[in-house]
Design a protein around this motif. Structure first.
Motif, PDB file in Angstrom:
ATOM      1  N   PRO A  14      73.302  64.026  19.122  1.00  0.00           N
ATOM      2  CA  PRO A  14      73.574  64.267  20.543  1.00  0.00           C
ATOM      3  C   PRO A  14      73.536  65.755  20.898  1.00  0.00           C
ATOM      4  O   PRO A  14      73.008  66.123  21.945  1.00  0.00           O
ATOM      5  CB  PRO A  14      74.978  63.697  20.717  1.00  0.00           C
ATOM      6  N   THR A  15      74.068  66.597  20.031  1.00  0.00           N
ATOM      7  CA  THR A  15      74.061  68.034  20.312  1.00  0.00           C
ATOM      8  C   THR A  15      72.629  68.548  20.386  1.00  0.00           C
ATOM      9  O   THR A  15      72.271  69.328  21.264  1.00  0.00           O
ATOM     10  CB  THR A  15      74.829  68.788  19.214  1.00  0.00           C
ATOM     11  N   ARG A  17      70.019  66.812  21.150  1.00  0.00           N
ATOM     12  CA  ARG A  17      69.425  66.300  22.395  1.00  0.00           C
ATOM     13  C   ARG A  17      69.825  67.161  23.573  1.00  0.00           C
ATOM     14  O   ARG A  17      69.027  67.442  24.462  1.00  0.00           O
ATOM     15  CB  ARG A  17      69.911  64.862  22.638  1.00  0.00           C
ATOM     16  N   ALA A  18      71.101  67.572  23.586  1.00  0.00           N
ATOM     17  CA  ALA A  18      71.591  68.403  24.683  1.00  0.00           C
ATOM     18  C   ALA A  18      70.869  69.750  24.696  1.00  0.00           C
ATOM     19  O   ALA A  18      70.437  70.217  25.749  1.00  0.00           O
ATOM     20  CB  ALA A  18      73.097  68.604  24.563  1.00  0.00           C
ATOM     21  N   LEU A  19      70.709  70.330  23.507  1.00  0.00           N
ATOM     22  CA  LEU A  19      70.042  71.636  23.445  1.00  0.00           C
ATOM     23  C   LEU A  19      68.609  71.529  23.952  1.00  0.00           C
ATOM     24  O   LEU A  19      68.121  72.399  24.662  1.00  0.00           O
ATOM     25  CB  LEU A  19      70.074  72.174  22.008  1.00  0.00           C
ATOM     26  N   GLY A  21      67.586  69.201  26.048  1.00  0.00           N
ATOM     27  CA  GLY A  21      67.671  68.857  27.471  1.00  0.00           C
ATOM     28  C   GLY A  21      67.844  70.065  28.374  1.00  0.00           C
ATOM     29  O   GLY A  21      67.530  70.004  29.557  1.00  0.00           O
ATOM     30  N   GLY A  22      68.354  71.150  27.793  1.00  0.00           N
ATOM     31  CA  GLY A  22      68.590  72.335  28.615  1.00  0.00           C
ATOM     32  C   GLY A  22      67.379  73.246  28.754  1.00  0.00           C
ATOM     33  O   GLY A  22      67.356  74.122  29.611  1.00  0.00           O
TER      34      GLY A  22
ATOM     35  N   ILE B  80      79.944  67.257  23.753  1.00  0.00           N
ATOM     36  CA  ILE B  80      78.766  66.976  22.927  1.00  0.00           C
ATOM     37  C   ILE B  80      78.561  68.102  21.901  1.00  0.00           C
ATOM     38  O   ILE B  80      77.430  68.525  21.638  1.00  0.00           O
ATOM     39  CB  ILE B  80      77.488  66.788  23.767  1.00  0.00           C
ATOM     40  N   GLU B  90      72.812  72.777  29.171  1.00  0.00           N
ATOM     41  CA  GLU B  90      72.546  71.835  28.074  1.00  0.00           C
ATOM     42  C   GLU B  90      73.499  70.649  28.176  1.00  0.00           C
ATOM     43  O   GLU B  90      73.080  69.491  28.079  1.00  0.00           O
ATOM     44  CB  GLU B  90      72.729  72.533  26.717  1.00  0.00           C
ATOM     45  N   SER B  93      72.784  68.444  31.133  1.00  0.00           N
ATOM     46  CA  SER B  93      71.579  67.621  31.000  1.00  0.00           C
ATOM     47  C   SER B  93      71.897  66.251  30.394  1.00  0.00           C
ATOM     48  O   SER B  93      71.086  65.339  30.473  1.00  0.00           O
ATOM     49  CB  SER B  93      70.532  68.348  30.147  1.00  0.00           C
ATOM     50  N   GLN B  94      73.080  66.106  29.808  1.00  0.00           N
ATOM     51  CA  GLN B  94      73.455  64.842  29.152  1.00  0.00           C
ATOM     52  C   GLN B  94      74.528  64.076  29.928  1.00  0.00           C
ATOM     53  O   GLN B  94      75.010  63.053  29.470  1.00  0.00           O
ATOM     54  CB  GLN B  94      73.986  65.115  27.742  1.00  0.00           C
TER      55      GLN B  94
END
Lengths: 285, 323
Positions: A14-15, A17-19, A21-22, B80, B90, B93-94
């Protein structure tokens, strides 16, 4: 407040994915906001087209043709500025129209986004930052100003109001003029918590006097010396003088032309940066 | 103008316990006023977690800090695995965020609201078109795709806001007072939709001041008052711990309530005197009622019900949730 160091980010976690996503929002966020604003503008496209076409036709005809007969008859074609009144007044009208549009776009719509229909908070809850929101809003208005000034310029050509070969550059000057006042107004609007008629006041006692006393319809030199300061602080005067130089070769020292450009650019940069900073502050409740 | 990206993840929390959100001593001060006063909690992936408390308790402020739009004054917070101070975009975005006040763009049509919002996540139009249609269906708004926002009812707007929050397939849904101001039918539709999300494994974080909502939706919750956590646990555990199984509600008329209350003492574990009624806490409400009858007290109305989170809150704070 401490930050806790963490083991390496596992791919696909998940982390991770977040990175990922940004990445795009950080890079292109301003453009995404601009895209959204242009989409909103499309919903009042008809009004924009009507004013974009109507304004130049009406003003160029009324002042450049109608009033001009009186002016030219009294001063003899050329008067003080050595050109017809139409050629004298047209560049100023383009700049003034850009300023009016910028005033519209950077006042109520900003208040709308922060307060009445707080879409800026919605953008910020998505990955957009305050700075990106201000950038996006500004880009969209610049696009509108460019389009509007091009239309104005084309009508000026039709009316025969552009004698010089570098006349098209007044499109750029028009945008700079609108943005100079607009950016400062935007910074003010970002900070404004409640509209108790301030915008109305700014329009009536700020923008309209500036339009009247910035060498728009008559040279600043006609006014008594103690009123000249209105012109010096007015982005419209700087824009108008500059556009006259470009349109018909109005004579002024080069340093003064450079000063016009510098003044407009400084107002834009200061207003824009200030608005970004204030927006970040306002969104971070 | 791109925003500078921070250096790769150097901070994050230890996900040893697998928490997706973890806060320790989280504090938010406005000048001298502490809106959130040193709270600590952890939320597991897939969990449905609630902040229960009255208006002004600090719930929304906590939500905004988790949502990486409000900077904390002190304490640690990890969402997260990332610190919101550094990794706002970041984290956001989730997330799927449903704010307390609707902030749909009223200058755009219903479907366009979804598309435009998706663009802020950098999602391509080719993905957003079909996704918007799927979400309109989920929100039961397919027929309203081309409507203006102002023509929607309150419940429809809320459903659209939830649909909008789902555009990026969020891992965590943040819902601030999701059903406040909705009529009962609209609330049930909304609960149903949220329950489906929960079943799909989405982590739900919500605030509410409605007991029934907390009981319906939350696996676990914290009771929060004046910026501090009063208690935490599952709804049933909280009721077991802080209340009796049943409650007998008696009304003697507003001027007699206080007078009768003294006679009721000893009748049950605990008695609360409210302006309009007396609450008698007992594991057996009917038995308590029997004794009230034996005492010849003649209440105007009486009612035996199961204990709820409202009673837990009353016990913990001495106040009602909705005042």
């Amino acid at each position: 407040m401490t930050t806790i160091p963490l083991p390496e980010v596992v791919e696909g976690s998940p982390t991770d994915r977040a990175l990922r996503g940004g990445v795009k929002p950080r890079r292109f966020g301003s453009l995404y906001v601009a895209e959204a604003r242009l989409r909103v503008m499309r919903s009042y496209l008809q009004t924009m087209l009507a004013t974009g076409v109507g304004t130049p036709v009406l003003y160029l005809y009324a002042l450049g043709v109608g009033l001009a007969t009186l002016v030219d008859a009294n001063l003899g074609s050329g008067g003080e500025s050595q050109v017809s009144y139409l050629i004298f007044v047209a560049p100023a009208l383009l700049c003034s129209a850009a300023m009016t549009t910028a005033t519209e776009e950077f006042s109520y719509p900003i208040m709308l986004g922060f307060k009445w229909n707080p879409t800026f908070f919605a953008m910020n809850a998505a990955p957009m930052s305050g700075g990106q929101i201000i950038n996006g809003v500004t880009f969209a208005v610049i696009i509108r100003l460019v389009a509007q000034s091009i239309v104005y310029y084309l009508f000026m050509l039709v009316f025969g109001a552009i004698p010089g070969p570098h006349g098209w550059l007044i499109i750029v000057v028009g945008v700079l003029t609108g943005m100079a006042l607009g950016a400062m107004l935007m910074a003010y609007a970002v900070r404004l918590e409640e509209d108790k008629g301030q915008f109305n006041y700014i329009m009536r006692f700020g923008v309209i006097p500036l339009t009247l006393f910035s060498g728009t319809f008559f040279p600043l030199s006609v006014l008594p010396v103690w009123l000249h300061w209105i012109g010096w602080i007015s982005p419209l005067w700087h824009g108008t003088e500059l556009s006259r130089v470009l349109s018909y070769g109005y004579e002024e020292p080069v340093w003064l032309s450079a000063l016009h450009v510098a003044y407009l650019v400084v107002l834009i940069v200061v207003g824009w940066m200030l608005a970004r900073r204030l927006a970040v502050k306002r969104l971070n409740k | 103008m791109p925003e500078p990206s921070p250096t790769p993840a150097t901070t994050a929390f230890s996900s040893a316990r697998g928490a997706v959100i973890s806060a320790s001593n989280l504090t938010k001060k406005y000048k001298d006023f502490a809106a959130v006063d040193g709270i600590s909690f952890e939320i597991a992936p897939g969990e449905s977690f609630g902040f229960l408390g009255p208006n002004g308790a600090g719930k929304s402020t906590t939500m905004r800090m988790i949502g990486a739009v409000s900077t904390r004054t002190s304490g640690d917070l990890s969402v997260i695995g990332l610190d919101p101070n550094q990794y706002g975009p970041e984290i956001r975005s989730q997330l799927g965020v449903v704010p307390q006040e609707d902030n749909l763009d009223s200058e755009l049509k219903v479907r366009d609201n979804l598309i435009v919002y998706g663009r802020y996540f950098g999602l391509p139009h080719s993905y957003l078109g079909p996704k918007a249609d799927e979400l309109l269906d989920f929100a039961q708004l397919t027929e309203k795709a081309k409507s203006r926002i102002d023509d929607l009812s309150g419940g429809m707007k809320r459903r659209l806001t939830i649909a909008r929050a789902l555009i990026n397939n969020p891992r965590i849904m943040m819902l601030d007072e999701p059903t406040t101001g909705l009529d009962p039918q609209a609330r049930h539709i909304l609960w149903d939709r949220l329950f489906r999300l929960k079943e799909q494994g989405t982590t739900l974080v919500l605030t509410t001041h409605y007991m029934d909502e907390a009981e319906q939706l939350c696996d676990r919750l914290v009771v929060i008052d004046k910026g501090a956590i009063m208690a935490q646990g599952s709804p049933s555990a909280l009721i077991r711990q802080y209340s009796t199984r049943e409650v007998l509600e008696l009304r003697f008329g507003s001027n007699r309530n206080a007078e009768v209350a003294t006679q009721l003492e000893g009748l049950a574990e605990r008695i609360e005197v409210l302006p309009d009624r007396i609450l008698v806490y007992s594991d057996n409400g009917d038995a308590a009622m029997q004794r009230v009858i034996e005492l010849d007290l003649n209440p105007l109305t009486s009612l035996v019900r199961r204990s709820s989170l409202e009673d837990v809150f009353l016990r913990l704070t001495g106040r009602s949730l909705i005042e």
